[in-house]
Write an enzyme that holds these catalytic residues in place. Structure first.
Site, PDB file in Angstrom:
ATOM      1  N   CYS A 271       0.832  -1.209   0.000  1.00  0.00           N
ATOM      2  CA  CYS A 271       0.000   0.000   0.000  1.00  0.00           C
ATOM      3  C   CYS A 271       0.869   1.263   0.000  1.00  0.00           C
ATOM      4  O   CYS A 271       1.430   1.618  -1.020  1.00  0.00           O
ATOM      5  CB  CYS A 271      -0.968  -0.045   1.180  1.00  0.00           C
ATOM      6  SG  CYS A 271      -2.335   1.133   1.026  1.00  0.00           S
ATOM      7  N   HIS A 363      -3.847  -5.200  -0.089  1.00  0.00           N
ATOM      8  CA  HIS A 363      -3.508  -5.814   1.190  1.00  0.00           C
ATOM      9  C   HIS A 363      -3.622  -7.344   1.115  1.00  0.00           C
ATOM     10  O   HIS A 363      -4.710  -7.905   1.306  1.00  0.00           O
ATOM     11  CB  HIS A 363      -4.441  -5.293   2.293  1.00  0.00           C
ATOM     12  CG  HIS A 363      -4.195  -3.872   2.640  1.00  0.00           C
ATOM     13  ND1 HIS A 363      -3.355  -3.485   3.665  1.00  0.00           N
ATOM     14  CD2 HIS A 363      -4.657  -2.721   2.089  1.00  0.00           C
ATOM     15  CE1 HIS A 363      -3.329  -2.168   3.734  1.00  0.00           C
ATOM     16  NE2 HIS A 363      -4.109  -1.686   2.787  1.00  0.00           N
ATOM     17  N   GLU A 365      -2.664  -9.339   3.282  1.00  0.00           N
ATOM     18  CA  GLU A 365      -2.871  -9.850   4.645  1.00  0.00           C
ATOM     19  C   GLU A 365      -4.276  -9.548   5.155  1.00  0.00           C
ATOM     20  O   GLU A 365      -4.566  -9.695   6.343  1.00  0.00           O
ATOM     21  CB  GLU A 365      -1.842  -9.199   5.581  1.00  0.00           C
ATOM     22  CG  GLU A 365      -2.201  -7.826   6.123  1.00  0.00           C
ATOM     23  CD  GLU A 365      -2.324  -6.722   5.085  1.00  0.00           C
ATOM     24  OE1 GLU A 365      -2.869  -5.660   5.411  1.00  0.00           O
ATOM     25  OE2 GLU A 365      -1.873  -6.911   3.938  1.00  0.00           O
TER      26      GLU A 365
END
Length: 403
Positions: A271, A363, A365
């Site tokens: 990001c 993202h 995760e």
């Protein structure tokens, strides 16, 4: 056992609130969370689940978040699902707040959590109409006014909203970063990969946990960390996290990253870390009209033609053309756009071809999902292993040459 309770100490349903936009548009509703005044850039998030993860994502600092899902708060909140130490959003906008919490994992209501974190919100507004409005005109400065602040005149409220600083040009990393370094040990049930230095620009707990679960000893560092402090750790890899603000206002972190890249240490960025990699390489970033936020963003891997559904939260992007190989203006070799958005063609990832570094705008995760892009952590492990193996081979060859 299923928990079902009506939250206590919540804002009275009769309290009025108003959402005021910088173009003069006003939306009347009911107060939600703490009474008072909140200011920020109004953005919308399209997640159907995971509102607690959204609220506690430091990347949302300085923003008033509108949830497009109509019913929010029904599963309450708990400590386990927090992505950081607190709620970071400046304000919260929902259509219908849950009247009661009903979930076996709930520890308190969202109403109580908003009040405890000092978050001023509004409910009972047409979030679909507001979304369409800023979807057409772009994210804009806004404010929520309730309690005594609701009694201000429309002209006073509008002046307060329009005089707040723009998101462009703002640096917010110092506000969200850890004040002190800390460590998370590598998981004991996987092969140890090495030590990774994580620059906390607004890092999420899930990111740290994923790195540890993939065999890294994770050393999390404040955003103000210097080159000497990082090199003293002698890390096997380094990582730049997600975070809020304008990447063009983070020159200190850009210069630091450029020097680390020149030392040929494997790098992974997520990001904000993707935007800062671009700037460290010598490329530009720009502000998107309304950004990408939510857990349903389709991304194409330009190298494999594979499509993944991703979670995203960013208002800035990398200004680089896909489909061609670029030369870093700062002498860091060849670079290509590895991923693009299938919605609007925005750059979603970078791959360095001559140094061990890559990054993505989304993202991998993400909690509460999707998890299509989790493979990137395995890719990074392989990159670090291969790089370390190459270094050992070079060292062995140097020893042989001296014999």
């Amino acid at each position: 056992m299923l928990k079902s309770f009506v939250p206590e100490n919540i804002t009275a349903a009769s309290e009025k609130a108003v959402l005021v936009l910088a173009d003069g548009t006003r939306y009347e509703g009911k107060a939600y969370g703490k009474l008072g005044q909140s200011l920020g850039e109004l953005v919308f998030a399209t997640s159907m689940t995971g509102y607690q993860e959204t609220l506690t994502d430091p990347s949302y600092a300085g923003q008033i978040v509108l949830m497009t899902a109509p019913h929010i708060g029904n599963t309450g909140v708990n400590e386990a699902d927090k992505e950081s130490r607190r709620i970071w959003v400046s304000g919260f906008v929902v259509r219908d707040k849950a009247r009661r919490v009903s979930n076996f994992r709930a520890e308190k209501s969202l109403d109580e959590e908003l009040i405890a974190n000092g978050v001023v919100g509004i409910c009972g507004v047409d979030t679909r109409a507001i979304t369409r409005h800023i979807r057409s005109l772009g994210a804009m400065k806004s404010g929520i006014f309730s309690g005594d602040a609701y009694a201000l005149s429309p002209a006073q409220q509008f002046e307060i909203v329009t005089e707040q600083p723009d998101m462009a040009g703002r640096s917010l990393t110092a506000e969200v970063s850890t004040p002190e370094p800390y460590e998370v040990p590598a998981a004991s049930d996987v092969p140890f990969v090495g030590t990774i230095a994580v620059l906390d620009l607004g890092v999420k707990s899930a990111t740290i946990n994923y790195l540890a679960e993939h065999g890294f000893r994770v050393v999390v560092l404040p955003a103000s960390t210097t080159l000497d402090e990082i090199t003293a750790l002698n890390p096997d890899a380094f990582f730049y996290s997600n975070g809020p603000g304008d990447p063009a206002a983070s020159e200190q972190q850009v210069v630091l990253l450029r020097e680390l890249l020149r030392r040929n240490i494997p790098y992974f960025g997520i990001c904000f870390g993707n935007q800062l990699l671009a700037r460290a390489l010598g490329f530009n970033t720009y502000k998107l009209a309304f950004g990408h936020r939510g857990i349903n963003q389709p991304v194409l891997d330009t190298r494999t033609a594979k499509v993944v559904i991703t979670s995203q939260n960013h208002g800035f992007a990398v200004d680089l053309q896909a489909g061609v190989v670029h030369e870093s203006p700062h002498g860091l070799g060849r670079v290509q756009v590895s991923h693009v958005s299938l919605n609007d063609g925005v750059v979603e990832g970078l791959e360095c071809l001559d140094i061990p570094a890559f990054s993505v705008q989304y993202h991998p995760e993400a909690a509460a999902g999707p998890h299509d892009a989790c493979y990137l952590f395995n890719d990074f492990v392989e990159l670090v292993k291969n790089h370390n193996s190459m270094l050992r081979s070079c060292a062995d060859a140097a020893v042989e040459d001296t014999k």
